[in-house]
Design a protein around this motif. Structure first.
Motif, mmCIF file in Angstrom:
data_model
loop_
_atom_site.group_PDB
_atom_site.id
_atom_site.type_symbol
_atom_site.label_atom_id
_atom_site.label_comp_id
_atom_site.label_asym_id
_atom_site.label_seq_id
_atom_site.Cartn_x
_atom_site.Cartn_y
_atom_site.Cartn_z
ATOM 1 N N ARG A 233 1.701 19.600 -5.390
ATOM 2 C CA ARG A 233 0.646 19.595 -4.370
ATOM 3 C C ARG A 233 -0.689 19.103 -4.932
ATOM 4 O O ARG A 233 -1.611 18.789 -4.171
ATOM 5 N N LEU A 234 -0.787 19.037 -6.262
ATOM 6 C CA LEU A 234 -2.012 18.557 -6.896
ATOM 7 C C LEU A 234 -1.929 17.083 -7.283
ATOM 8 O O LEU A 234 -2.771 16.580 -8.021
ATOM 9 N N VAL A 235 -0.909 16.402 -6.781
ATOM 10 C CA VAL A 235 -0.772 14.965 -7.015
ATOM 11 C C VAL A 235 -1.153 14.218 -5.745
ATOM 12 O O VAL A 235 -0.577 14.471 -4.671
ATOM 13 N N GLU A 236 -2.122 13.315 -5.857
ATOM 14 C CA GLU A 236 -2.573 12.503 -4.721
ATOM 15 C C GLU A 236 -2.202 11.046 -4.996
ATOM 16 O O GLU A 236 -2.813 10.393 -5.840
ATOM 17 N N PRO A 237 -1.181 10.505 -4.314
ATOM 18 C CA PRO A 237 -0.782 9.117 -4.564
ATOM 19 C C PRO A 237 -1.688 8.130 -3.833
ATOM 20 O O PRO A 237 -2.120 8.378 -2.709
ATOM 21 N N VAL A 238 -1.982 7.014 -4.494
ATOM 22 C CA VAL A 238 -2.739 5.918 -3.889
ATOM 23 C C VAL A 238 -2.035 4.608 -4.219
ATOM 24 O O VAL A 238 -1.287 4.516 -5.194
ATOM 25 N N ALA A 239 -2.301 3.579 -3.422
ATOM 26 C CA ALA A 239 -1.568 2.315 -3.577
ATOM 27 C C ALA A 239 -2.060 1.485 -4.754
ATOM 28 O O ALA A 239 -1.273 0.819 -5.423
ATOM 29 N N LEU A 240 -3.383 1.501 -5.005
ATOM 30 C CA LEU A 240 -3.961 0.542 -5.947
ATOM 31 C C LEU A 240 -4.778 1.227 -7.032
ATOM 32 O O LEU A 240 -5.298 2.333 -6.839
ATOM 33 N N TYR A 241 -4.923 0.532 -8.152
ATOM 34 C CA TYR A 241 -5.805 0.976 -9.230
ATOM 35 C C TYR A 241 -7.242 0.572 -8.879
ATOM 36 O O TYR A 241 -7.833 -0.295 -9.525
ATOM 37 N N SER A 242 -7.825 1.201 -7.865
ATOM 38 C CA SER A 242 -9.146 0.758 -7.421
ATOM 39 C C SER A 242 -10.140 1.914 -7.340
ATOM 40 O O SER A 242 -9.759 3.085 -7.185
ATOM 41 N N TYR A 243 -11.407 1.571 -7.437
ATOM 42 C CA TYR A 243 -12.497 2.542 -7.366
ATOM 43 C C TYR A 243 -12.484 3.300 -6.041
ATOM 44 O O TYR A 243 -12.562 4.531 -6.008
ATOM 45 N N SER A 244 -12.376 2.565 -4.936
ATOM 46 C CA SER A 244 -12.409 3.206 -3.621
ATOM 47 C C SER A 244 -11.207 4.125 -3.425
ATOM 48 O O SER A 244 -11.320 5.191 -2.806
ATOM 49 N N ALA A 245 -10.047 3.734 -3.968
ATOM 50 C CA ALA A 245 -8.863 4.587 -3.858
ATOM 51 C C ALA A 245 -9.095 5.897 -4.598
ATOM 52 O O ALA A 245 -8.718 6.979 -4.121
ATOM 53 N N GLY A 246 -9.725 5.830 -5.768
ATOM 54 C CA GLY A 246 -10.015 7.042 -6.531
ATOM 55 C C GLY A 246 -10.998 7.957 -5.824
ATOM 56 O O GLY A 246 -10.831 9.182 -5.798
ATOM 57 N N ARG A 247 -12.022 7.380 -5.218
ATOM 58 C CA ARG A 247 -13.022 8.180 -4.484
ATOM 59 C C ARG A 247 -12.378 8.895 -3.300
ATOM 60 O O ARG A 247 -12.552 10.107 -3.121
ATOM 61 N N ASP A 248 -11.608 8.153 -2.504
ATOM 62 C CA ASP A 248 -10.999 8.747 -1.314
ATOM 63 C C ASP A 248 -9.950 9.791 -1.685
ATOM 64 O O ASP A 248 -9.832 10.836 -1.026
ATOM 65 N N ALA A 249 -9.185 9.518 -2.742
ATOM 66 C CA ALA A 249 -8.144 10.459 -3.157
ATOM 67 C C ALA A 249 -8.758 11.756 -3.680
ATOM 68 O O ALA A 249 -8.232 12.853 -3.428
ATOM 69 N N MET A 250 -9.861 11.654 -4.406
ATOM 70 C CA MET A 250 -10.510 12.861 -4.919
ATOM 71 C C MET A 250 -11.049 13.714 -3.786
ATOM 72 O O MET A 250 -10.958 14.947 -3.824
ATOM 73 N N GLN A 251 -11.587 13.075 -2.762
ATOM 74 C CA GLN A 251 -12.053 13.826 -1.594
ATOM 75 C C GLN A 251 -10.895 14.580 -0.949
ATOM 76 O O GLN A 251 -11.025 15.764 -0.605
ATOM 77 N N ALA A 252 -9.753 13.897 -0.802
ATOM 78 C CA ALA A 252 -8.581 14.536 -0.192
ATOM 79 C C ALA A 252 -8.067 15.677 -1.060
ATOM 80 O O ALA A 252 -7.667 16.741 -0.546
ATOM 81 N N LEU A 253 -8.064 15.484 -2.393
ATOM 82 C CA LEU A 253 -7.572 16.518 -3.297
ATOM 83 C C LEU A 253 -8.481 17.745 -3.269
ATOM 84 O O LEU A 253 -7.993 18.895 -3.279
ATOM 85 N N LEU A 254 -9.788 17.555 -3.183
ATOM 86 C CA LEU A 254 -10.724 18.678 -3.107
ATOM 87 C C LEU A 254 -10.545 19.469 -1.807
ATOM 88 O O LEU A 254 -10.658 20.709 -1.807
ATOM 89 N N GLU A 255 -10.266 18.777 -0.721
ATOM 90 C CA GLU A 255 -10.041 19.468 0.551
ATOM 91 C C GLU A 255 -8.784 20.321 0.494
ATOM 92 O O GLU A 255 -8.735 21.432 1.036
ATOM 93 N N ARG A 256 -7.751 19.806 -0.166
ATOM 94 C CA ARG A 256 -6.468 20.510 -0.228
ATOM 95 C C ARG A 256 -6.455 21.586 -1.312
ATOM 96 O O ARG A 256 -5.819 22.637 -1.149
ATOM 97 N N ALA A 257 -7.154 21.328 -2.427
ATOM 98 C CA ALA A 257 -7.145 22.260 -3.559
ATOM 99 C C ALA A 257 -8.547 22.350 -4.143
ATOM 100 O O ALA A 257 -8.838 21.752 -5.183
ATOM 101 N N PRO A 258 -9.454 23.086 -3.494
ATOM 102 C CA PRO A 258 -10.848 23.147 -3.956
ATOM 103 C C PRO A 258 -11.007 23.787 -5.335
ATOM 104 O O PRO A 258 -12.061 23.637 -5.962
ATOM 105 N N ASP A 259 -9.959 24.475 -5.825
ATOM 106 C CA ASP A 259 -10.054 25.119 -7.133
ATOM 107 C C ASP A 259 -9.589 24.210 -8.279
ATOM 108 O O ASP A 259 -9.493 24.665 -9.423
#
Length: 350
Positions: A233-259
């Protein structure tokens, strides 16, 4: 009184004769050797004595001989060019410094061997068809392939044409070419273990490019490092090795697992995007969340704090891939796999 009619002046220009192009015959006469010896020298054959080679080189300089490369390549059925195929969106080609480093490393090796590079970007199905037609036209002698997906159609075209080829990475389904790799799995395991050793208890991963061997292997190494502590549940998959993908994925991961208190990002660009999202959420790096990346690219050096990461020799990967293709073109070796060293570089982000 009649006026004189105006005189007409005609200008006659004599075309300047084009200078006569020096020929193999001119070189042979000046060097005092046969035309066949000059031809063998020009075509790079080995059976030319040192004294003849020296005389020919001096004659070439004196008479101004320039080889007709197009005619020679036609006879030899060579284009003297190698394709550099990148399976990435156009935007990522510009954004990802690793691709640029791989390209420059490959170009250096090709230039030293007097080969040209033809850069071919595959960003769509239409690009795939276009590049397949280009390769089928005999316009390159071999190819270097970067970021290939599993069982991609370009790989099948390369195999069908029996083109000398080298992959950066080892995509499934590409079986007859050479490969240049690093130990993505072992390196990901090593940096995740180092992150866990800082006392983090809830470590997540932004797992990019899982349709490629590099992305899948980095996720496998991360999973192995955590063992029983791995939480999918702490793995957030993204399609590309990109800056925007990392930003959006981190936001999603924080919402799902704020700890979450530690993050392994599958590339430095992804890690830099994740660090932006953490700052926007009021999380301090590394005090609240430790972040590590992969590549040791320019992204790692411009983040604050400096990014802990895995250093992979991008320019070396490109150079070695080019050397493998050139070796195949010379008939020196068949398919090979070369693994270059990678290492953990520890900075202040974790």
């Amino acid at each position: 009184m009649s006026s004189a009619s105006p005189s007409t002046v005609s200008l006659v220009t004599t075309p300047t004769p084009r200078p006569k192009r020096a020929t193999v015959h001119d070189v042979a006469v000046e060097a005092g050797v046969s035309r066949g010896t000059v031809s063998r020298y020009v075509n790079g054959e080995r059976y030319v004595s040192a004294s003849a080679r020296e005389a020919i080189e001096a004659a070439i300089l004196k008479v101004g001989y320039v080889p007709n490369t197009a005619a020679r390549n036609l006879v030899m059925q060579r284009s003297q060019a190698v394709g550099f195929i990148v399976h990435e969106p156009h935007s990522l080609f510009v954004e990802d410094p690793n691709i640029g480093e791989i390209l420059l490393g490959a170009n250096t090796a090709l230039s030293e061997a007097d080969y040209q590079m033809a850069v071919l970007i595959v960003d769509s199905e239409r690009d795939t068809e276009r590049v397949a037609r280009y390769l089928s036209g005999g316009l390159v002698d071999g190819v270097i392939i970067v970021s290939a997906r599993a069982y991609d159609p370009i790989s099948r075209v390369v195999e069908r044409l029996n083109l000398p080829a080298a992959y950066v990475g080892h995509p499934p389904g590409a079986s007859t070419a050479s490969f240049v790799t690093i130990d993505n799995r072992g390196s990901a395991r090593a940096i995740t273990e180092r992150l866990a050793a800082t006392g983090r208890r809830r470590i997540g991963m932004i797992a990019a490019a899982l349709d490629r061997d590099s992305g899948a292997d980095r996720l496998a190494g991360f999973t192995e490092a955590l063992g029983d502590r791995f939480d999918e549940r702490l793995v957030e998959p993204v399609a590309l090795y990109s800056y925007s993908a990392g930003r959006d994925a981190m936001q999603a991961l924080l919402e799902r697992a704020p700890d979450v208190d530690g993050v392994f990002a599958a590339s430095d660009a992804v890690a830099a995007g994740a660090m932006e999202a953490l700052r926007a959420a009021g999380r301090r790096v590394p005090d609240d969340v430790g972040v590590v990346g992969f590549d040791d690219s320019a992204w790692a050096k411009r983040t604050l704090p400096g990014l802990s990461t895995v250093r992979q020799p991008a320019a070396g990967l490109g150079r070695q891939a080019a050397l493998l293709v050139l070796g195949q073109l010379r008939g020196e070796a068949g398919a090979q796999e070369v693994q270059l060293e990678s290492e953990v570089v520890w900075r202040d982000s974790a």
